[in-house]
Design a protein around this motif. Structure first.
Motif, mmCIF file in Angstrom:
data_model
loop_
_atom_site.group_PDB
_atom_site.id
_atom_site.type_symbol
_atom_site.label_atom_id
_atom_site.label_comp_id
_atom_site.label_asym_id
_atom_site.label_seq_id
_atom_site.Cartn_x
_atom_site.Cartn_y
_atom_site.Cartn_z
ATOM 1 N N VAL A 46 1.755 4.575 19.239
ATOM 2 C CA VAL A 46 0.784 5.446 19.899
ATOM 3 C C VAL A 46 1.304 6.686 19.762
ATOM 4 O O VAL A 46 0.395 7.926 19.592
ATOM 5 C CB VAL A 46 1.522 5.463 21.480
ATOM 6 N N ALA A 47 2.193 7.428 18.710
ATOM 7 C CA ALA A 47 2.694 8.550 18.859
ATOM 8 C C ALA A 47 1.471 8.392 17.347
ATOM 9 O O ALA A 47 1.165 9.678 17.102
ATOM 10 C CB ALA A 47 4.054 9.061 18.357
ATOM 11 N N LEU A 95 -1.455 7.193 16.507
ATOM 12 C CA LEU A 95 -2.344 7.178 17.841
ATOM 13 C C LEU A 95 -2.534 8.314 18.316
ATOM 14 O O LEU A 95 -4.273 9.268 17.183
ATOM 15 C CB LEU A 95 -2.304 6.326 18.406
ATOM 16 N N ASP A 96 -1.537 9.486 18.635
ATOM 17 C CA ASP A 96 -1.945 10.826 19.071
ATOM 18 C C ASP A 96 -2.446 11.695 17.583
ATOM 19 O O ASP A 96 -3.013 12.117 17.602
ATOM 20 C CB ASP A 96 -0.900 11.377 19.794
ATOM 21 N N CYS A 97 -1.816 11.386 16.975
ATOM 22 C CA CYS A 97 -1.248 12.121 15.711
ATOM 23 C C CYS A 97 -2.911 11.931 14.952
ATOM 24 O O CYS A 97 -3.827 12.619 14.351
ATOM 25 C CB CYS A 97 -0.426 12.418 14.447
ATOM 26 N N LEU A 98 -3.224 10.668 15.112
ATOM 27 C CA LEU A 98 -4.977 9.917 13.843
ATOM 28 C C LEU A 98 -6.041 10.764 14.379
ATOM 29 O O LEU A 98 -7.077 12.171 14.054
ATOM 30 C CB LEU A 98 -4.815 9.097 13.757
ATOM 31 N N LYS A 99 -5.639 10.827 16.375
ATOM 32 C CA LYS A 99 -7.004 11.941 17.308
ATOM 33 C C LYS A 99 -6.213 13.251 16.531
ATOM 34 O O LYS A 99 -7.800 14.086 16.968
ATOM 35 C CB LYS A 99 -6.417 11.541 18.713
ATOM 36 N N ALA A 100 -5.131 13.789 16.424
ATOM 37 C CA ALA A 100 -5.026 15.306 16.698
ATOM 38 C C ALA A 100 -5.894 15.430 15.443
ATOM 39 O O ALA A 100 -6.657 16.550 14.648
ATOM 40 C CB ALA A 100 -4.138 15.957 16.513
ATOM 41 N N LEU A 101 -6.218 14.659 14.252
ATOM 42 C CA LEU A 101 -6.323 15.150 13.032
ATOM 43 C C LEU A 101 -8.076 14.571 12.723
ATOM 44 O O LEU A 101 -8.814 15.639 12.347
ATOM 45 C CB LEU A 101 -5.963 14.694 11.647
ATOM 46 N N ILE A 117 -17.302 10.517 27.253
ATOM 47 C CA ILE A 117 -16.261 9.354 27.087
ATOM 48 C C ILE A 117 -15.418 9.437 26.503
ATOM 49 O O ILE A 117 -16.123 9.423 24.918
ATOM 50 C CB ILE A 117 -17.234 8.120 27.533
ATOM 51 N N VAL A 118 -14.344 9.318 26.379
ATOM 52 C CA VAL A 118 -13.219 9.097 25.193
ATOM 53 C C VAL A 118 -12.736 7.863 24.841
ATOM 54 O O VAL A 118 -12.253 6.736 25.560
ATOM 55 C CB VAL A 118 -11.826 10.046 25.256
ATOM 56 N N ARG A 119 -12.871 8.055 23.264
ATOM 57 C CA ARG A 119 -12.665 6.638 22.857
ATOM 58 C C ARG A 119 -11.023 5.927 21.751
ATOM 59 O O ARG A 119 -11.028 4.855 21.869
ATOM 60 C CB ARG A 119 -13.877 6.187 21.982
ATOM 61 N N ILE A 120 -10.871 7.385 21.870
ATOM 62 C CA ILE A 120 -9.116 7.457 21.285
ATOM 63 C C ILE A 120 -7.923 7.661 22.831
ATOM 64 O O ILE A 120 -8.509 9.275 23.432
ATOM 65 C CB ILE A 120 -8.592 7.855 20.526
ATOM 66 N N VAL A 121 -7.696 6.905 23.531
ATOM 67 C CA VAL A 121 -6.652 7.191 24.972
ATOM 68 C C VAL A 121 -5.912 6.867 24.436
ATOM 69 O O VAL A 121 -5.625 5.676 24.811
ATOM 70 C CB VAL A 121 -7.738 7.447 26.104
ATOM 71 N N LYS A 122 -4.834 7.925 24.495
ATOM 72 C CA LYS A 122 -3.164 6.955 25.212
ATOM 73 C C LYS A 122 -3.113 6.440 24.171
ATOM 74 O O LYS A 122 -3.294 6.587 22.812
ATOM 75 C CB LYS A 122 -2.841 6.986 26.655
ATOM 76 N N ASP A 123 -3.674 4.682 24.179
ATOM 77 C CA ASP A 123 -2.799 3.636 23.358
ATOM 78 C C ASP A 123 -3.589 2.598 22.967
ATOM 79 O O ASP A 123 -3.663 1.563 22.104
ATOM 80 C CB ASP A 123 -1.620 2.508 23.738
ATOM 81 N N LYS A 124 -4.900 3.576 23.426
ATOM 82 C CA LYS A 124 -6.527 2.497 22.745
ATOM 83 C C LYS A 124 -7.246 3.097 21.612
ATOM 84 O O LYS A 124 -7.335 4.584 22.074
ATOM 85 C CB LYS A 124 -7.121 2.538 23.707
ATOM 86 N N VAL A 127 -3.145 -0.404 20.800
ATOM 87 C CA VAL A 127 -2.126 -0.790 19.772
ATOM 88 C C VAL A 127 -1.298 -0.819 19.463
ATOM 89 O O VAL A 127 -0.299 -0.921 19.157
ATOM 90 C CB VAL A 127 -2.270 0.866 18.833
ATOM 91 N N LYS A 128 -0.541 -1.354 21.405
ATOM 92 C CA LYS A 128 0.548 -1.819 21.711
ATOM 93 C C LYS A 128 0.783 -3.323 20.995
ATOM 94 O O LYS A 128 -0.195 -4.456 21.401
ATOM 95 C CB LYS A 128 0.835 -1.731 23.200
ATOM 96 N N LEU A 129 2.231 -3.500 20.399
ATOM 97 C CA LEU A 129 1.994 -4.860 19.637
ATOM 98 C C LEU A 129 2.365 -6.081 20.997
ATOM 99 O O LEU A 129 2.516 -7.320 21.064
ATOM 100 C CB LEU A 129 3.368 -4.416 18.456
ATOM 101 N N GLN A 130 3.716 -5.077 21.915
ATOM 102 C CA GLN A 130 4.485 -5.603 22.371
ATOM 103 C C GLN A 130 3.356 -5.999 24.147
ATOM 104 O O GLN A 130 2.026 -5.541 24.430
ATOM 105 C CB GLN A 130 5.429 -5.539 23.517
#
Length: 153
Positions: A63-64, A66-72, A106-113, A119-122
């Motif tokens: 999730v972190a 993905l947050d970095c990816l979204k920021a870039l 409509i945001v396509r990258i939201v939190k863990d998605k 992107v969560k494995l569990q």
């Protein structure tokens, strides 16, 4: 992780809340604010009861990431509006003459998605997780193409 780190470094971009630490098979993401936390982007592969707890830590790291990816992606979109990230944003604008204007995003990258897949494995099915990582790789490919084109960097 190394690719995201390298692209950010090439663009002289600094993440606000995270510091990427690429270390091969033992890469991690350090959260710098609001609290100092380290997220490990690796697993042991052992099949024991501790794996459930470790998957949770790995999920926090993903999730972190993905947050970095979204920021870039947001940074690159601010530099060049013509860059198209298929799983990033879909914007719909409504303009009402009587009530003024408003925007629905409509945001396509939201939190863990990303692309409506987590992107969560569990607790995730393997095909859904694989689809999410495919979306991540596609976004990284677009970032790399934009960063290495001669007229951008």
């Amino acid at each position: 992780m190394l690719l995201l780190y390298t692209i950010a470094r090439k663009l002289d971009y600094t993440f606000d809340s995270y510091r990427l630490v690429p270390m091969g098979s033992f890469s991690r993401i350090e959260q710098t604010s609001p609290s100092k936390t380290t997220h490990e982007l690796y697993g042991s592969g052992d099949l024991h009861i501790g794996r459930l707890l470790h998957n949770r830590r790995f999920d926090f790291a993903m999730v972190a990431f993905l947050d970095c990816l979204k920021a870039l992606i947001d940074y690159i979109k601010s530099q060049d509006l013509t860059v198209d990230f298929p799983h990033q944003y879909v914007s719909i604008y409504f303009i009402l003459l009587l009530f003024g204007g408003f925007t629905v995003v409509i945001v396509r990258i939201v939190k863990d998605k990303i692309g409506d897949v987590s992107v969560k494995l569990q607790f995730s099915q393997e095909d859904a997780w694989t689809r999410a990582l495919r979306h991540v790789l596609l976004a990284l490919k677009i970032l790399l193409k934009w960063a290495t084109s001669g007229n951008n960097a």
